[in-house]
Design an enzyme around this catalytic site. Structure first.
Site, PDB file in Angstrom:
ATOM      1  N   GLY A  79     -10.648  16.896  16.595  1.00  0.00           N
ATOM      2  CA  GLY A  79     -10.103  15.569  16.330  1.00  0.00           C
ATOM      3  C   GLY A  79     -11.175  14.495  16.331  1.00  0.00           C
ATOM      4  N   SER A  80     -10.803  13.345  16.856  1.00  0.00           N
ATOM      5  CA  SER A  80     -11.693  12.186  16.756  1.00  0.00           C
ATOM      6  C   SER A  80     -12.946  12.273  17.614  1.00  0.00           C
ATOM      7  CB  SER A  80     -10.922  10.910  17.112  1.00  0.00           C
ATOM      8  OG  SER A  80      -9.946  10.629  16.125  1.00  0.00           O
ATOM      9  N   THR A  81     -13.032  13.230  18.551  1.00  0.00           N
ATOM     10  CA  THR A  81     -14.299  13.393  19.268  1.00  0.00           C
ATOM     11  C   THR A  81     -15.397  13.846  18.317  1.00  0.00           C
ATOM     12  OG1 THR A  81     -13.742  15.680  19.911  1.00  0.00           O
ATOM     13  CG2 THR A  81     -13.190  13.917  21.472  1.00  0.00           C
ATOM     14  N   PHE A  82     -15.015  14.471  17.191  1.00  0.00           N
ATOM     15  CA  PHE A  82     -16.006  14.904  16.201  1.00  0.00           C
ATOM     16  C   PHE A  82     -16.586  13.717  15.435  1.00  0.00           C
ATOM     17  CE2 PHE A  82     -17.547  16.861  12.252  1.00  0.00           C
ATOM     18  CZ  PHE A  82     -18.263  17.932  12.757  1.00  0.00           C
ATOM     19  N   LYS A  83     -15.965  12.554  15.559  1.00  0.00           N
ATOM     20  CA  LYS A  83     -16.508  11.371  14.903  1.00  0.00           C
ATOM     21  C   LYS A  83     -17.899  11.033  15.427  1.00  0.00           C
ATOM     22  CE  LYS A  83     -11.943   9.481  13.810  1.00  0.00           C
ATOM     23  NZ  LYS A  83     -10.887   8.507  14.160  1.00  0.00           N
TER      24      LYS A  83
END
Length: 486
Positions: A219-223
């Site tokens: 999810g957004s931790t991969f941003k």
């Protein structure tokens, strides 16, 4: 010599040669497989009759052998079974897992580094003993990680991994649901088999160490990876203006992707820092689409995707960033969706690399190997395995992540008087299933001592209340506090 005697002599010679061939085959060709065969009771008896070494956290054993009153002489015991089972694994008559397996030669006393000890035992007619293994685990951090997972509502599934950024030392690794390794160490082999069958049939898979064995969309931790790739390209920094807005049109598709809250992220043009603060999907979909699959894959691999690095603990799954994704999938990868998957260990490594000026350190759980008298035989040396980003990019990302805690979605991880860097993540699952909640962080931001990744795979939380900050933030905060304020 008459013919009958000659025939008998030749026959006896052939029998003798056959005996020699069979003995040679059993002793040299099949010796390993016969030794490993669980039906070989001699091996079982010999193994259980030797005092196996301890697995230590600090000065306390989390796995040790104690005298027993049966023919096997020693009983393997685990004083804090559920909290440490994902690390210690189990030792049984038919197999081993975790540290019990990866360090079996040391613990059993068969390691070459214990040759002098074995020789002394032989000359003094003493019973042989195994060596001891000292883990890198910080007991306070492990307690915080375990207690945080246990406090989640319902029969939760999840994991926490904490690393020391400058060395790669694993400071905490907790997973739930878990199991009691004492059930495998029993000398009642029928009961052990029944216990094993029950756990293997459990749909919640308690035998899996979710910290290293479960891969899910980050999810957004991969941003963080997407932002790193954008800054490394030379075209962006923390203050660069990037697209905001309500929706992103996927390339070569009629589908659009909204922001997680349906909003516009604060406008059509926002800074990259603001995009990270509000976790703007539109921004990072745009960046991944612009950078392309090759650049995104290269950046992900520098952080450790598509490979494994933890060498002293079995069961590690590979985090994946496919190099063959099409344009829509590549865009979706920018927000940690599509075919991107990661373990909590991998996301902890991403946070740790940013905290460590861009250097990715090889994670490890075995700190020292010791002889039965506790003298140190070997010590793990920290090892850098890649330069994921420049120190300049790491500084930019750190400032942005501090702002995410101070002004954005990662506020639940804030520690009074300490600069904390953090990022939330909520990853969509299959239709009809609640999303996964992620959280990554490190602290203190100006002198990092610990990097943490939290995954909440499931819990009894209303789907509209699931979020990385709400579920993972408090756990990460308690783990960081345990390390920096012991």
């Amino acid at each position: 010599m008459n013919k009958p005697i000659r025939v008998v002599s030749v026959f006896c010679l052939l029998l003798f040669l056959a005996l020699l061939v069979n003995a040679t085959y059993l002793m040299y060709v099949r010796s390993d497989s016969l030794s490993a065969d669980p039906r070989n009771r001699r091996v079982v008896t010999a193994t259980f009759s030797r005092e196996r070494g301890a697995i230590l956290v600090g000065k306390e054993a989390v796995a040790r052998s104690v005298p027993s009153d049966d023919k096997y002489k020693f009983q393997r015991t685990y004083p804090e079974p559920f909290k440490y089972a994902p690390l210690t694994g189990y030792f049984s008559w038919f197999s081993q897992t975790g540290v019990e397996r990866s360090q079996n030669a040391v613990l059993s006393g068969d390691d070459s580094r214990l040759f002098v000890t074995r020789l002394v035992d032989l000359l003094s007619n003493s019973d042989p003993k195994g060596g001891n293994v000292q883990l890198t685990i910080n007991r306070a951090a492990q307690d915080a990680a375990w207690n945080g997972l246990q406090a989640l509502p319902g029969d939760a599934e999840g994991a926490v991994v904490a690393l020391e950024p400058t060395t790669g030392r694993v400071l905490a690794m907790a997973s739930t649901p878990t199991f009691d390794p004492n059930g495998f160490a029993s000398h009642d082999f029928t009961a052990v088999k029944d216990f094993s069958d029950k756990l293997n049939a459990d749909e919640r898979e308690p035998l899996i160490n979710r910290g290293i064995g479960t891969t899910l969309p980050p999810g957004s931790t991969f941003k963080l990876v997407t932002a790193a790739a954008a800054i490394e390209s030379g075209n962006y920094d923390a203050d660069s203006m990037v697209p905001g807005g309500f929706r992103f049109q996927l390339p070569q598709s009629s589908d659009t992707v909204p922001n997680w809250d349906g909003g516009d992220c604060g406008g059509r043009r926002i800074t990259l820092t603001q995009a990270l603060e509000v976790s703007c999907n539109v921004t990072f979909l745009t960046l991944a689409n612009e950078l392309g699959n090759d650049a995104m894959a290269e950046q992900a691999e520098k952080f450790g995707f598509n490979s494994t690095s933890l060498e002293d603990l079995g069961g590690q799954a590979k985090s994946l960033y496919p190099r063959d994704m099409d344009a829509p999938q590549t865009a979706l990868s920018g927000i940690g969706q599509a075919s991107v998957t990661a373990t909590p260990l991998q996301m902890a490594m991403v946070a740790a690399a940013i905290a460590n000026d861009g250097d990715v350190m090889r994670p490890y759980v075995v700190d020292e190997v010791r002889a039965p008298n506790l003298s140190v035989l070997d010590r793990t040396d920290p090892q850098s395995i890649s330069k994921a980003i420049s120190s300049t990019t790491a500084d930019e990302l750190t400032k942005m992540l501090v702002s995410v805690v101070d002004n954005g979605t990662a506020a639940p991880a804030a520690i009074p008087g300490v600069e904390v860097a953090g990022k939330t993540g909520t990853a969509q699952s299959v239709p009809g299933r609640p999303p996964y909640a992620w959280f990554v962080s490190f602290a203190p931001a100006n002198d990092p001592k610990v990097a943490v990744a939290v995954l909440v795979q499931s819990s009894d939380t209303s789907p509209d209340e699931i979020g990385g900050g709400v579920l993972g933030g408090p756990i990460a905060k308690s783990v960081m506090e345990a390390v920096i304020s012991p």
